[in-house]
Structures are given as C-alpha cells and as structure tokens.
Design a protein around this motif. Structure first.
Motif, PDB file in Angstrom:
ATOM      1  N   GLY A  18      62.596  13.882 103.995  1.00 23.77           N
ATOM      2  CA  GLY A  18      63.367  14.800 103.186  1.00 23.77           C
ATOM      3  C   GLY A  18      64.585  14.160 102.572  1.00 23.77           C
ATOM      4  N   ALA A  19      65.180  13.197 103.237  1.00 20.87           N
ATOM      5  CA  ALA A  19      66.435  12.615 102.758  1.00 20.87           C
ATOM      6  C   ALA A  19      66.221  11.292 102.042  1.00 20.87           C
ATOM      7  N   GLY A  20      64.990  10.830 101.950  1.00 16.20           N
ATOM      8  CA  GLY A  20      64.723   9.545 101.318  1.00 16.20           C
ATOM      9  C   GLY A  20      63.623   8.825 102.061  1.00 16.20           C
ATOM     10  N   ASP A  21      63.298   7.630 101.617  1.00 17.91           N
ATOM     11  CA  ASP A  21      62.247   6.839 102.237  1.00 17.91           C
ATOM     12  C   ASP A  21      62.863   5.732 103.075  1.00 17.91           C
ATOM     13  N   SER A  22      62.163   5.370 104.151  1.00 20.53           N
ATOM     14  CA  SER A  22      62.594   4.267 105.005  1.00 20.53           C
ATOM     15  C   SER A  22      61.606   3.121 104.869  1.00 20.53           C
ATOM     16  N   VAL A  23      62.114   1.901 105.008  1.00 24.64           N
ATOM     17  CA  VAL A  23      61.250   0.729 104.954  1.00 24.64           C
ATOM     18  C   VAL A  23      61.477  -0.098 106.210  1.00 24.64           C
ATOM     19  N   ASN A  24      60.495  -0.938 106.534  1.00 27.92           N
ATOM     20  CA  ASN A  24      60.616  -1.718 107.764  1.00 27.92           C
ATOM     21  C   ASN A  24      61.431  -2.987 107.536  1.00 27.92           C
ATOM     22  N   ALA A  25      61.600  -3.762 108.608  1.00 30.79           N
ATOM     23  CA  ALA A  25      62.488  -4.929 108.569  1.00 30.79           C
ATOM     24  C   ALA A  25      61.995  -5.996 107.595  1.00 30.79           C
ATOM     25  N   GLN A  26      60.677  -6.196 107.538  1.00 30.48           N
ATOM     26  CA  GLN A  26      60.144  -7.223 106.645  1.00 30.48           C
ATOM     27  C   GLN A  26      60.374  -6.858 105.181  1.00 30.48           C
ATOM     28  N   THR A  27      60.229  -5.573 104.879  1.00 27.85           N
ATOM     29  CA  THR A  27      60.480  -5.121 103.509  1.00 27.85           C
ATOM     30  C   THR A  27      61.965  -5.213 103.170  1.00 27.85           C
ATOM     31  N   MET A  28      62.803  -4.893 104.124  1.00 27.71           N
ATOM     32  CA  MET A  28      64.244  -5.022 103.919  1.00 27.71           C
ATOM     33  C   MET A  28      64.613  -6.470 103.624  1.00 27.71           C
ATOM     34  N   ILE A  94      69.388  -7.316  85.304  1.00 24.45           N
ATOM     35  CA  ILE A  94      70.190  -8.379  85.916  1.00 24.45           C
ATOM     36  C   ILE A  94      71.191  -7.783  86.901  1.00 24.45           C
ATOM     37  N   ALA A  95      71.886  -6.736  86.460  1.00 21.40           N
ATOM     38  CA  ALA A  95      72.862  -6.075  87.331  1.00 21.40           C
ATOM     39  C   ALA A  95      72.180  -5.476  88.550  1.00 21.40           C
ATOM     40  N   TYR A  96      71.019  -4.909  88.348  1.00 21.71           N
ATOM     41  CA  TYR A  96      70.261  -4.289  89.444  1.00 21.71           C
ATOM     42  C   TYR A  96      69.943  -5.299  90.542  1.00 21.71           C
ATOM     43  N   HIS A  97      69.448  -6.462  90.169  1.00 28.75           N
ATOM     44  CA  HIS A  97      69.083  -7.454  91.181  1.00 28.75           C
ATOM     45  C   HIS A  97      70.312  -8.108  91.812  1.00 28.75           C
ATOM     46  N   PHE A  98      71.347  -8.346  91.026  1.00 29.23           N
ATOM     47  CA  PHE A  98      72.562  -8.929  91.600  1.00 29.23           C
ATOM     48  C   PHE A  98      73.243  -7.977  92.580  1.00 29.23           C
ATOM     49  N   LYS A  99      72.991  -6.686  92.427  1.00 27.38           N
ATOM     50  CA  LYS A  99      73.556  -5.695  93.344  1.00 27.38           C
ATOM     51  C   LYS A  99      72.661  -5.453  94.555  1.00 27.38           C
ATOM     52  N   GLY A 100      71.727  -6.365  94.797  1.00 30.18           N
ATOM     53  CA  GLY A 100      70.854  -6.232  95.967  1.00 30.18           C
ATOM     54  C   GLY A 100      69.756  -5.217  95.757  1.00 30.18           C
ATOM     55  N   ASN A 101      69.198  -5.157  94.522  1.00 34.03           N
ATOM     56  CA  ASN A 101      68.134  -4.218  94.177  1.00 34.03           C
ATOM     57  C   ASN A 101      68.574  -2.769  94.342  1.00 34.03           C
ATOM     58  N   ASN A 102      69.811  -2.527  93.977  1.00 32.84           N
ATOM     59  CA  ASN A 102      70.359  -1.171  94.040  1.00 32.84           C
ATOM     60  C   ASN A 102      70.560  -0.662  92.610  1.00 32.84           C
ATOM     61  N   TRP A 103      69.796   0.348  92.229  1.00 35.90           N
ATOM     62  CA  TRP A 103      69.844   0.888  90.872  1.00 35.90           C
ATOM     63  C   TRP A 103      70.905   1.988  90.805  1.00 35.90           C
ATOM     64  N   ASP A 175      58.110   9.475  89.802  1.00 29.23           N
ATOM     65  CA  ASP A 175      59.373   8.871  90.229  1.00 29.23           C
ATOM     66  C   ASP A 175      59.331   7.353  90.112  1.00 29.23           C
ATOM     67  N   GLN A 176      60.300   6.801  89.399  1.00 27.27           N
ATOM     68  CA  GLN A 176      60.495   5.361  89.359  1.00 27.27           C
ATOM     69  C   GLN A 176      61.673   4.963  90.259  1.00 27.27           C
ATOM     70  N   GLU A 177      62.634   5.852  90.381  1.00 27.74           N
ATOM     71  CA  GLU A 177      63.787   5.601  91.242  1.00 27.74           C
ATOM     72  C   GLU A 177      63.530   6.232  92.609  1.00 27.74           C
ATOM     73  N   VAL A 178      63.625   5.431  93.666  1.00 29.72           N
ATOM     74  CA  VAL A 178      63.363   5.908  95.028  1.00 29.72           C
ATOM     75  C   VAL A 178      64.531   5.505  95.917  1.00 29.72           C
ATOM     76  N   TYR A 179      65.073   6.460  96.634  1.00 30.34           N
ATOM     77  CA  TYR A 179      66.178   6.183  97.550  1.00 30.34           C
ATOM     78  C   TYR A 179      65.644   5.672  98.885  1.00 30.34           C
ATOM     79  N   ILE A 180      66.143   4.508  99.322  1.00 25.09           N
ATOM     80  CA  ILE A 180      65.757   3.914 100.606  1.00 25.09           C
ATOM     81  C   ILE A 180      66.865   4.235 101.611  1.00 25.09           C
ATOM     82  N   ARG A 181      66.564   5.129 102.516  1.00 31.11           N
ATOM     83  CA  ARG A 181      67.585   5.673 103.399  1.00 31.11           C
ATOM     84  C   ARG A 181      68.187   4.629 104.327  1.00 31.11           C
ATOM     85  N   ASN A 182      67.344   3.815 104.974  1.00 34.17           N
ATOM     86  CA  ASN A 182      67.887   2.883 105.956  1.00 34.17           C
ATOM     87  C   ASN A 182      68.525   1.641 105.334  1.00 34.17           C
TER      88      ASN A 182
END
Length: 346
Positions: A18-28, A94-103, A175-182
């Motif tokens: 409900g609050a976003g998606d979580s990813v595992n350590a390897q994906t992080m 460019i800004a997206y990737h330099f910010k750690g893949n944060n859109w 959806d193209q933008e997805v919030y990664i909760r963890n």
C-alpha cells in the motif's frame, strides 16, 4: 540511454504494498551501484554534448541552407529532428542517475522521457529504412520525377511520425514512476509492477518485432538490390569510383544500424519473453550496455549525413566559414563565367 525494469532484468521482482514497493538487497545494490550512478550518466553526458549541437546544426542545414529539396534530405531532416527531440530530455536522465536513480520530476515527465526515448529509437529505424529505399530508387531509377518524389517523401514522413507517436500512447497508460519504500526513492521506468508486467511485455514484444525487424529487413533487401545494381557498372573507371564510394556508404550505414539497434532490440525481446515466462534473467549488465549503444545513434547520425550528402558537407563548411548562401551562389556564378571565358580564349 534508457534501461527497462531493472528488477525484472536481474530476476528480482518487486512486491506491491500500500505504501510503495520493496526491493531486495541485490536489487538495491544494482540501483545504488556505479553502473547506474556513474556509467549511465557519463554516457548521457556524451550523448547530450555531441548530439545537441550536431543535430541542431544538421536540422538547421536541412531546413534553411538546403534549397534543392530531394527525398533523402527530407528523410535525413526528420531523422535529425527525432534525435534532437530525444537529446533535449537527457539532462533529466543525467540528474536522475546522479541522484542515485531517484526521480524527482514527477510521473508526467517520467512518461514523457520514456515515450521520447522509444519514439526516437523507432523513428530513427523507420527513417533509416526510408533513406535506404530512397537511395536504391535513386540508383535504379535516377530519372524519376523529383517533385513527385518529394511529395511522397513528405507524406511518408508524416505517416511515420503519426504511427510512431500513436504507438507510444500505451507508455502513458501505466505507471512509469514507482516508489521504492525501503530505499526511499522513486524510480522512472526501472521497476515494473507485477500487476502490469503483461501490459508491458505485450507492448514491447510487439514494438520490438514491428519497430525493429521490419525496418531491418527493408534495409537489408534495399542494400542487397542496390549492390546488385552497382556491380553491373563497376568496370567503368569513372562510374566505378563513385559507385565504390556508394558501397562503402552502404556498409557504414548498415554497420551503424545493426551496432546501435540490433543488440538492444534483441535483448528487449529476450527480456520481455523471460518476463512473461517468469523465468530468471541475469543478463542485466549486457542489457544495459546494449541500450547505451542504442542511445549513441543520436550522436552518430549527423556524421552519417556528412558522408551521405555532398550538399550537406558543403553547407556545413560554409556555415563554419560564415559564408551566406547568396555569397556561395555568387562565387559559383563567377567561377562558371571565368571558366567559360577561358574555354573560349584562343
């Protein structure tokens, strides 16, 4: 450069909450690693630094410096426009990737960026196919009516733009933008929700087949037929030299086409096939590299124009020498008059 569904490529699915998606350590680790936070933005900077001025110059030459319109120049102008429309959005990536893949630019701009990337890729392949057919036609039927060919070229160009932009509409519908909760970041086109994987896979498998395979077949057939037509006159020393240059150009265009587009589109087809089959896919590194190659076509295309068109080369040289079109025409007239005078002197 754009890379799709990093979690799916690596074989590490996200899970909806409900609050976003979580990813595992390897994906992080992949989202935070140097491949996506250093390598990709570096490639984007190269694409932007080379692609923006060269495509702007190419489009300016085709629109304002080229007076004698012909079908090849019409298709090349459209190809330059497609590349330019993609390149102008790369600073956001460019800004997206330099910010750690944060859109941070919102879901709307994310969808626009994704749509422009794929529109550029499929427009580029379509217009390269058009140029291939046109060059074959010019070799086999050199006396065809130019005005009628120009009208046809404009009509085909409009049709390509309409078709490609209509086919990018589905990219705006999920959806193209997805919030990664963890990780507390929002990704853009890097995470596919499980509930949307069938939509994404169906779309990209269709586009990969029609948008890549069809233009590739058209290019191959056109250049094979052109080589057969050229080979018949290779024995003539004066004609043979020009035609050998045409053969070199054919090889250059084909190498550029298959180097930039074949690996990325083949990986696109493989990736989404595995996604539908829910199979593990560990070819992320190769996949991301092929998409880098696909984006480099925006830098290579202007140099292809330079070698394809003698008029384009002349206009570029005159532009850098700050010579106006009127000055060039006057010098040509003066030279022609001088040559005529010398030829008639006893």
């Amino acid at each position: 450069v754009n890379f799709t569904n990093i979690i799916r490529v690596c074989g590490y699915p996200s899970r909806e909450t409900g609050a976003g998606d979580s990813v595992n350590a390897q994906t992080m680790e992949a989202l935070e690693g140097p491949l996506t936070t250093v390598f990709l933005p570096t490639i984007y900077i190269i694409v932007f630094a080379i692609g923006l001025p060269t495509n702007t110059l190419a489009l300016w030459v085709f629109l304002f410096r080229t007076k004698k319109r012909h079908p090849s120049s019409i298709y090349m102008a459209n190809l330059a426009l497609a590349d330019l429309l993609y390149v102008i959005w790369t600073p956001l990536k460019i800004a997206y990737h330099f910010k750690g893949n944060n859109w941070i630019f919102g879901d709307g701009l994310c969808k626009v960026l994704v749509a422009f990337f794929y529109a550029n890729m499929y427009c580029s392949m379509a217009f390269i196919a058009c140029i291939s057919v046109q060059r074959y036609w010019a070799v086999v039927y050199p006396m065809s009516q130019r005005q009628r060919s120009n009208v046809l070229a404009v009509s085909i160009s409009v049709g390509v733009w309409m078709l490609v932009w209509l086919t990018t509409i589905p990219l705006y519908l999920y959806d193209q933008e997805v919030y990664i909760r963890n990780m507390d970041i929002k990704t853009c086109h890097d995470v596919t929700r499980p509930s949307q994987k069938k939509i994404a896979a169906g779309y990209f498998l269709t586009m990969g087949t029609l948008g890549f395979v069809v233009p590739a077949v058209v290019c191959i057939i056109s250049y094979i037929l052109m080589l057969k037509a050229l080979r018949s006159n290779m024995g003539d020393s004066t004609i043979g030299q020009k035609r050998r240059k045409a053969v070199v150009l054919i090889i250059t265009v084909l190498v550029m086409f298959f180097l930039c587009f074949t690996p990325s589109n083949m990986m696109l087809l493989v990736h989404y096939t595995l996604l539908l089959l829910e199979a593990e896919n560990n070819m992320y590194g190769f996949y991301i590299t092929t998409l880098c190659l696909a984006s480099l076509n925006s830098c290579i295309d202007p140099f292809i124009y330079y070698f394809i068109s003698e008029d384009f080369r002349e206009h570029v040289k005159n532009t850098f020498l700050c010579r106006s079109q009127r000055t060039v025409e006057r010098s040509k007239v003066s030279f022609s008059a001088l040559k005529f005078s010398k030829d008639n002197t006893c």
